[in-house]
Motif scaffolding. Structure first.
Motif, PDB file in Angstrom:
ATOM      1  N   LEU A  12       0.837  -1.190   0.000  1.00  0.00           N
ATOM      2  CA  LEU A  12       0.000   0.000   0.000  1.00  0.00           C
ATOM      3  C   LEU A  12       0.877   1.246   0.000  1.00  0.00           C
ATOM      4  CD1 LEU A  12      -2.959   0.717   0.042  1.00  0.00           C
ATOM      5  CD2 LEU A  12      -2.852   0.860   2.521  1.00  0.00           C
ATOM      6  N   ASN A  15       2.329   1.909  -3.426  1.00  0.00           N
ATOM      7  CA  ASN A  15       1.348   2.486  -4.342  1.00  0.00           C
ATOM      8  C   ASN A  15       1.094   3.961  -4.059  1.00  0.00           C
ATOM      9  OD1 ASN A  15       1.020   0.147  -5.753  1.00  0.00           O
ATOM     10  ND2 ASN A  15      -0.766  -0.528  -4.572  1.00  0.00           N
ATOM     11  N   ALA A  18       4.098   6.037  -5.085  1.00  0.00           N
ATOM     12  CA  ALA A  18       4.185   6.186  -6.535  1.00  0.00           C
ATOM     13  C   ALA A  18       3.178   7.218  -7.025  1.00  0.00           C
ATOM     14  CB  ALA A  18       3.944   4.832  -7.201  1.00  0.00           C
ATOM     15  N   ALA A  19       1.948   7.139  -6.500  1.00  0.00           N
ATOM     16  CA  ALA A  19       0.903   8.061  -6.937  1.00  0.00           C
ATOM     17  C   ALA A  19       1.245   9.499  -6.564  1.00  0.00           C
ATOM     18  CB  ALA A  19      -0.434   7.655  -6.322  1.00  0.00           C
ATOM     19  N   ALA A  80      -8.391   1.575   8.949  1.00  0.00           N
ATOM     20  CA  ALA A  80      -9.262   0.465   8.543  1.00  0.00           C
ATOM     21  C   ALA A  80     -10.157   0.093   9.709  1.00  0.00           C
ATOM     22  CB  ALA A  80      -8.423  -0.726   8.113  1.00  0.00           C
ATOM     23  N   LYS A 101      -9.936   2.955   4.912  1.00  0.00           N
ATOM     24  CA  LYS A 101      -9.555   1.966   3.906  1.00  0.00           C
ATOM     25  C   LYS A 101     -10.744   1.069   3.598  1.00  0.00           C
ATOM     26  CE  LYS A 101      -4.818   1.564   5.623  1.00  0.00           C
ATOM     27  NZ  LYS A 101      -3.882   0.670   6.310  1.00  0.00           N
ATOM     28  N   PRO A 102     -10.975   0.613   2.412  1.00  0.00           N
ATOM     29  CA  PRO A 102     -10.205   0.931   1.208  1.00  0.00           C
ATOM     30  C   PRO A 102     -10.636   2.287   0.646  1.00  0.00           C
ATOM     31  CG  PRO A 102     -11.899  -0.687   0.729  1.00  0.00           C
ATOM     32  CD  PRO A 102     -11.997  -0.397   2.183  1.00  0.00           C
ATOM     33  N   PHE A 103      -9.664   3.104   0.274  1.00  0.00           N
ATOM     34  CA  PHE A 103      -9.967   4.466  -0.154  1.00  0.00           C
ATOM     35  C   PHE A 103      -9.715   4.599  -1.650  1.00  0.00           C
ATOM     36  CE2 PHE A 103      -5.714   3.990   1.451  1.00  0.00           C
ATOM     37  CZ  PHE A 103      -4.960   4.373   0.362  1.00  0.00           C
ATOM     38  N   ASP A 104     -10.130   5.723  -2.178  1.00  0.00           N
ATOM     39  CA  ASP A 104      -9.888   6.012  -3.585  1.00  0.00           C
ATOM     40  C   ASP A 104      -8.588   6.794  -3.674  1.00  0.00           C
ATOM     41  OD1 ASP A 104     -11.768   6.272  -6.281  1.00  0.00           O
ATOM     42  OD2 ASP A 104     -10.216   7.820  -6.106  1.00  0.00           O
ATOM     43  N   LEU A 105      -7.667   6.313  -4.500  1.00  0.00           N
ATOM     44  CA  LEU A 105      -6.353   6.947  -4.574  1.00  0.00           C
ATOM     45  C   LEU A 105      -6.476   8.408  -5.016  1.00  0.00           C
ATOM     46  CD1 LEU A 105      -3.573   5.913  -3.959  1.00  0.00           C
ATOM     47  CD2 LEU A 105      -3.277   5.336  -6.356  1.00  0.00           C
ATOM     48  N   LEU A 109      -5.191  11.800  -3.019  1.00  0.00           N
ATOM     49  CA  LEU A 109      -4.314  12.835  -3.571  1.00  0.00           C
ATOM     50  C   LEU A 109      -4.971  14.210  -3.445  1.00  0.00           C
ATOM     51  CD1 LEU A 109      -3.014  11.064  -6.808  1.00  0.00           C
ATOM     52  CD2 LEU A 109      -1.960  11.176  -4.550  1.00  0.00           C
TER      53      LEU A 109
END
Lengths: 227, 483
Positions: A12, A15, A18-19, A80, A101-105, A109
């Protein structure tokens, strides 16, 4: 802008890092509470993303210690866990936002950017200084309506300077807020980028928008003195 | 129809019935006693009256030395009937019509009951000797006098009935007072029951707290009930808490896995990428998804293992048996890549095989979970030792040379999602369900699993499983044949 991510879930964290980097933010991350707390307390971050269940030191304690150290960096909590009570107590303990969680990336941002903006005292995603218009969503810069072609680093330098108009920003500060530990950075690199930026922003017959103060740093004028 | 019993009513009715019965017995005894006393008094008064009549028999002062009855100064009872006769049958005096009673010759006192014109009378017969002129030389003339004297006996009855009435009224008053006192005192005595009920009523699915009221704990009869309630609720709360913890942990686990998969895919779709980047991203996403799948798989396995014993016992189906040695060998083979990666040598010591009541798939799950756990906690280049012994039970022991388990963890390692770290770090690998699954498999087969620290360091997992009886017999007979 530089963001700290404290998240023990390796995949996680990868990711999210990276985003965030793809949107032009410098990111450092820690996989446990101790290391995260240590990094956060250096005070060089513009926002912190904090998971709650962390080995070593829980997210709650990281947050509490941070606020006790009088570090006012905006903190976004990732959780979570169920239950509104913990969210209320976290917001009361000094957290600025939360996502479960789970969230929208994309949402993560956007929220991080909004947090950074608000912490700098701006609520509009389009920043204006004199005749320069910086759109933080599209990451575009216009001067007098003219679109400027800036490199990502030049854009980030300008964004940082616009957030601090009239203030003298040292090279050290720029380095701290624009680069994470993964970058090889030398102050010469900054100088080169600033000089490029100044050149691109320049319009003949006006004073340069970015002043260089020898041994002190840079300053963005918010009024253009016509020569 | 609903049958309802009231302890208050029962107690009150019982006490009142007992009280009523004893009052009845008392009244009966008193009636008999009273009757005797009154009759005795009545008889004495009869005797006295008869004696006074005898005293009234006087010398008639005639030449025949006869006697007469002088009634002056003689007071007789109301409605008295009498007759005074002398030896010659001469009636000296009478009142009413006394019956002709056969008179006993002797002078004993005799009482007779008789009905005269519809009334009950009691008669007394008195024989007496009156001597006229006793001073004369011949000693006077003796007269044998017979007196029959009777009065109505109704008076005695009246007295007895009066006393019965007195006692009956007293009893009624006593019963009334008792009923009131009972109603009040039974309610007071039963108040701890009500308090206990009120306290128990407050229990809800959210709030399990139950503290038996002090009044109930102080009542000897209620103490077992209060204690049983408290214990039962504590047990229920324990299992509820465990379920809730499991649900929370499972949710946390699944959410994290889903968050990873989602973020991987969203990262990939943030902008246009090259084919290589897409390929790499998809491979990573697939890995993330596999982990999510594994978590779900293990949760389902655990759920299946935990509900199956009930089905088994209900349908009465027999257990499937499998060879423990074969399964262990399979597990060792499966875990070879990890063992080789960490340069751990796995040693398996086995003297005899045993058939255990677990199906092949679960047995392999059990053995490989224990083995993987040992491998994960072993430093590189060490040895994991597996040993199997068969007696009445099959014992499987797995030793590693890792850091062992802390006392705090030992109590929880078999709980679902427990990772020996409050923050539940997942970097050590696994979903935290492996040992829970092992425990469920062992318990379903009627065996047990334990973990402890070896003296020389490292953890020792011991699995005890029941053995198929026929197998051990066959192997021992085979042994005999071999001899």
């Amino acid at each position: 802008m530089r963001v700290l991510l404290i998240e023990d879930e390796q995949r996680l964290a990868e990711n999210i890092v990276a985003a965030l980097r793809e949107t032009g933010l410098a990111v450092d991350y820690a996989l446990d509470g101790e290391a995260g707390s240590h990094l956060a307390e250096q005070g060089v971050y513009d926002a912190i993303v904090l998971d709650l269940m962390l080995p070593g030191k829980s997210g709650q304690r990281v947050l509490r210690d941070l606020r006790r150290e009088k570090i006012h960096t905006p903190v976004l909590i990732l959780t979570a866990q169920e239950g509104k009570e913990s969210i209320v107590s976290l917001l009361n303990a000094g957290a600025d936002d939360y996502l479960s969680k789970p969230f929208d990336l994309g949402e993560l941002l956007a929220r991080i950017k909004a947090l950074i903006r608000r912490a700098k005292g701006v609520s509009n995603p389009i920043l204006m200084v004199s005749d320069v218009e910086l759109n933080t969503v599209q990451q575009t810069v216009r001067r007098r309506g003219q679109l400027l072609d800036l490199s990502p680093t030049e854009y980030r330098i300008l964004e940082y300077l616009i957030h601090r108009p009239r203030a003298i920003v040292s090279k050290q500060e720029l380095l701290e807020h624009l680069y994470d530990f993964d970058w090889e950075h030398h102050s010469n690199v900054i100088e080169a980028h600033v000089s490029n930026l100044r050149r691109k922003l320049n319009i003949a017959g006006t004073e340069p928008l970015i002043e260089t103060l020898r041994h002190r740093g840079y300053r963005l004028r918010d009024e253009i003195a016509v020569l | 129809m609903r049958k309802s019993l009231s302890i208050t009513r029962r107690l009150t009715v019982t006490v009142l019935a007992l009280e009523f019965l004893s009052a009845m017995a008392l009244i009966g005894a008193i009636t008999i006693h009273e009757w005797h006393v009154q009759l005795k008094a009545f008889d004495s008064s009869l005797e006295a009256s008869a004696e006074s009549l005898m005293g009234a028999v006087q010398d008639a002062e005639d030449e025949g030395d006869n006697v007469m009855l002088d009634m002056r100064g003689v007071h007789l009872g109301k409605n008295a009937i009498f007759r005074v006769k002398d030896e010659r049958g001469r009636v000296l005096g009478s009142a009413g019509e006394p019956p002709s009673l056969e008179l006993p010759s002797s002078s004993e006192h005799v009482f007779h009951n008789m009905d005269i014109s519809g009334r009950s009378y009691r008669f007394f017969v008195l024989h007496g000797l009156r001597i006229v002129d006793p001073g004369e030389p011949n000693g006077g003339t003796p007269h044998s006098i017979t007196i029959i004297y009777g009065t109505p006996i109704g008076h005695v009855w009246h007295e007895v009935i009066e006393s019965i009435r007195f006692f009956a009224i007293a009893t009624a008053v006593l019963l009334g007072v008792t009923a009131l006192i009972m109603a009040w005192s039974v309610r007071a005595v039963l108040s701890p029951v009500n308090e206990l009920a009120r306290e128990a009523e407050r229990i809800t699915a959210r709030d399990w707290h139950f503290d038996a009221p002090r009044s109930a704990k102080e009542t000897v009869e209620l103490r077992p009930l209060a204690a049983a309630l408290e214990a039962a609720l504590a047990r229920l709360q324990g299992s509820f808490d465990q379920q809730r913890r499991f649900t929370n942990d499972a949710a946390h686990e699944l959410k994290t896995d889903v968050a990873i998969v989602k973020s991987s895919l969203q990262l990939l779709s943030m902008r246009k990428r090259t084919v290589e980047e897409y390929g790499q991203g998809l491979a990573l996403s697939l890995d993330d998804f596999t982990r999510l799948e594994m978590t779900v798989q293990k949760m389902l396995t655990l759920a299946r293992l935990e509900q199956q014993p009930i089905e088994n016992s209900r349908s009465g189906t027999e257990f499937q048996y499998c060879s423990l040695r074969d399964v262990i060998e399979d597990a060792i083979h499966q875990s070879k890549p990890l063992a080789e990666l960490k340069a751990i040598s796995v040693v398996f010591e086995c003297v005899a095989d045993a058939k255990v009541p677990i199906d092949n798939r679960d047995a392999l799950l059990l053995c490989s979970n224990i083995l993987l756990n040992a491998l994960q906690h072993s430093p590189n280049g060490t040895t994991v030792r597996i040993a199997m012994t068969v007696n009445e039970e099959a014992w499987l022991t797995v030793e590693d040379q890792g850091e062992g388990v802390s006392d705090e963890d030992r109590a929880h390692v078999f709980e679902p999602f427990y990772r020996g770290d409050p923050s539940r770090s997942r970097r050590s690998g696994g979903t935290g369900l492996g040992l829970s699954i092992c425990k469920a498999i062992c318990e379903r087969a009627g065996g047990s699993i334990e973990i402890e620290n070896r003296v020389v360091g490292g953890a020792l997992v011991t699995v005890k499983l029941p053995v198929k009886p026929s197998v051990s017999i066959r192997s021992s007979s085979a042994l005999l044949k071999a001899q």
